[in-house]
Write a protein that holds these residues in place. Sequence first.
Motif, PDB file in Angstrom:
ATOM      1  N   UNK A  36       0.826  -0.972  -0.012  1.00  0.00           N
ATOM      2  CA  UNK A  36       0.090   0.001   0.046  1.00  0.00           C
ATOM      3  C   UNK A  36       0.813   1.244  -0.027  1.00  0.00           C
ATOM      4  N   UNK A  37       0.848   2.009  -1.033  1.00  0.00           N
ATOM      5  CA  UNK A  37       1.645   3.213  -1.000  1.00  0.00           C
ATOM      6  C   UNK A  37       1.345   4.278   0.051  1.00  0.00           C
ATOM      7  N   UNK A  38       0.272   4.260   0.555  1.00  0.00           N
ATOM      8  CA  UNK A  38       0.024   5.148   1.687  1.00  0.00           C
ATOM      9  C   UNK A  38       1.154   5.098   2.848  1.00  0.00           C
ATOM     10  N   UNK A  39       1.662   3.856   3.032  1.00  0.00           N
ATOM     11  CA  UNK A  39       2.166   3.323   4.247  1.00  0.00           C
ATOM     12  C   UNK A  39       3.771   3.628   4.290  1.00  0.00           C
ATOM     13  N   UNK A  40       4.339   4.425   2.936  1.00  0.00           N
ATOM     14  CA  UNK A  40       5.653   4.761   2.967  1.00  0.00           C
ATOM     15  C   UNK A  40       5.776   6.199   2.695  1.00  0.00           C
ATOM     16  N   UNK A  41       4.541   6.924   2.962  1.00  0.00           N
ATOM     17  CA  UNK A  41       4.439   8.491   2.983  1.00  0.00           C
ATOM     18  C   UNK A  41       5.402   9.141   3.957  1.00  0.00           C
ATOM     19  N   UNK A  86      -4.307  -2.527 -10.171  1.00  0.00           N
ATOM     20  CA  UNK A  86      -2.996  -2.250 -10.226  1.00  0.00           C
ATOM     21  C   UNK A  86      -2.369  -1.658  -9.142  1.00  0.00           C
ATOM     22  N   UNK A  87      -0.966  -1.471  -8.874  1.00  0.00           N
ATOM     23  CA  UNK A  87      -0.363  -1.237  -7.508  1.00  0.00           C
ATOM     24  C   UNK A  87      -0.883   0.003  -7.256  1.00  0.00           C
ATOM     25  N   UNK A  88      -1.004   1.261  -7.784  1.00  0.00           N
ATOM     26  CA  UNK A  88      -1.414   2.438  -7.274  1.00  0.00           C
ATOM     27  C   UNK A  88      -2.564   2.723  -8.208  1.00  0.00           C
ATOM     28  N   UNK A  89      -3.852   2.209  -7.604  1.00  0.00           N
ATOM     29  CA  UNK A  89      -5.029   2.227  -8.170  1.00  0.00           C
ATOM     30  C   UNK A  89      -5.936   3.364  -7.901  1.00  0.00           C
ATOM     31  N   UNK A  90      -5.591   4.275  -6.910  1.00  0.00           N
ATOM     32  CA  UNK A  90      -6.454   5.657  -6.429  1.00  0.00           C
ATOM     33  C   UNK A  90      -5.329   6.585  -6.620  1.00  0.00           C
ATOM     34  N   UNK A  91      -5.883   7.710  -7.084  1.00  0.00           N
ATOM     35  CA  UNK A  91      -4.780   8.711  -7.477  1.00  0.00           C
ATOM     36  C   UNK A  91      -4.166   9.406  -6.162  1.00  0.00           C
ATOM     37  N   UNK A  92      -4.641   9.132  -4.983  1.00  0.00           N
ATOM     38  CA  UNK A  92      -3.820   9.836  -3.908  1.00  0.00           C
ATOM     39  C   UNK A  92      -2.567   9.197  -3.744  1.00  0.00           C
ATOM     40  N   UNK A  93      -2.311   7.941  -4.375  1.00  0.00           N
ATOM     41  CA  UNK A  93      -1.089   7.333  -4.279  1.00  0.00           C
ATOM     42  C   UNK A  93      -0.083   7.960  -4.843  1.00  0.00           C
ATOM     43  N   UNK A  94      -0.347   8.820  -5.913  1.00  0.00           N
ATOM     44  CA  UNK A  94       0.737   9.694  -6.602  1.00  0.00           C
ATOM     45  C   UNK A  94       1.370  10.599  -5.755  1.00  0.00           C
ATOM     46  N   UNK A  95       0.811  11.022  -4.634  1.00  0.00           N
ATOM     47  CA  UNK A  95       1.245  11.765  -3.508  1.00  0.00           C
ATOM     48  C   UNK A  95       2.069  10.958  -2.562  1.00  0.00           C
ATOM     49  N   UNK A  96       1.678   9.774  -2.440  1.00  0.00           N
ATOM     50  CA  UNK A  96       2.235   8.844  -1.189  1.00  0.00           C
ATOM     51  C   UNK A  96       3.537   8.401  -1.287  1.00  0.00           C
ATOM     52  N   UNK A  97       3.647   7.596  -2.552  1.00  0.00           N
ATOM     53  CA  UNK A  97       4.986   7.024  -2.778  1.00  0.00           C
ATOM     54  C   UNK A  97       5.918   7.646  -3.840  1.00  0.00           C
ATOM     55  N   UNK A  98       5.618   8.226  -5.071  1.00  0.00           N
ATOM     56  CA  UNK A  98       6.687   8.818  -5.965  1.00  0.00           C
ATOM     57  C   UNK A  98       7.480   9.928  -5.154  1.00  0.00           C
TER      58      UNK A  98
END
Length: 366
Positions: free
Chosen positions: A92-97, A144-156
């Motif tokens: 989950x991308x959220x968890x590395x923010x 997909x791994x980043x299936x929600x747009x919020x993920x583009x703030x959290x991990x990249x």
Amino acid sequence: MKRLLLILLVFATTKNMGQQMDNKAIETAMVKAMEWQEAHPIFALAPTDWTNGAYYVGVSKAHETTKNPIFLAALKTQGYRNHWKPLYRTYHADDVAISYSYLYANSTRKNLVDLGPTKEFLDTHLYEPNKWKDGTDKNKEKKILWWWCDALFMAPPVITVYTKQTGEEKYLDAMHKYYMETYDLLFDQEEHLFARDTRYQWGVNEKDLKEPNGKKIFWARGNGWVLGGLALVLTDLPKDYEHYDFYLNLYKKIAARIKSLQHEDGLWRTSLLSPESWNHGEVSASGFYTYALAWGVNNGILDKATYVPAVTKAWNALAACQHENGMVGWVQDIGADPQPATADSWQNYGTGAFLLAGSELLKLER
């Protein structure tokens, strides 16, 4: 001639003093916001979750701009308390923010931070199989791994900073792969906005979700995550990276669309294409937009004459949403679509967005 030079000198000095006074007020507001937030901790899952991740991104940028040690003290305290670890959901991308703040703290003093847990998370997240990558999740939108747009703030942004600090460029290619999956799935080429996830896309579902006015649903904070994340990514992405222009052009496209949707009071509504649904400003989205647009001006990407008035108006409106005690109100609660806020609704990620906005306003030549 001497009199003219004196007048010009007085004008320049007065203008500079005015900007210094404005900057002093901005930094004071930022400190008050952080002090209030630190005294009122809140999180959805754990102190290392995405809500605190977004908040401490704001604290990081606040310190980077102001060099005020109070911000760095907060960063170090939470990092030591968390043992420099992300949260536990490595899929989950959220968890590395939260690791963005660890990486920033690491940049302030060599070997301050144990980057091992962040590396372990990224290696698992980007390279190991999981239920979203292989399409076995029971929820059809999570394919997909980043299936929600919020993920583009959290991990990249974490990945670009990690690459910058370690020199391990393989992570950028993995980031780009998954970013493109999200872009291809959720970016609306007509509206130049991101759907939050496939539930809010037209022509994908049996019954298209729409606003009361018949327009598509584009969530303000969702697009705030994307635009704010792009500014963070572009800050650390090498300009000679082969896909740099993709991120730059996407940033410009969304920035122009977002500016066109700003309201006269300076803030953005929770529903970008149906502002009448909740006819009041919302601070978390507006804070991310203010940060991202000011960043574009400060980096010579956006036209100063076009964007400075919008950014200045936005900051003044954000500042008006801060209570005397430092609390930042008018923040929509945790969600996935447009919902209302009030003067007394707050969240730590709203404070983070406020700090991000202030960090770029301090650099702005007004």
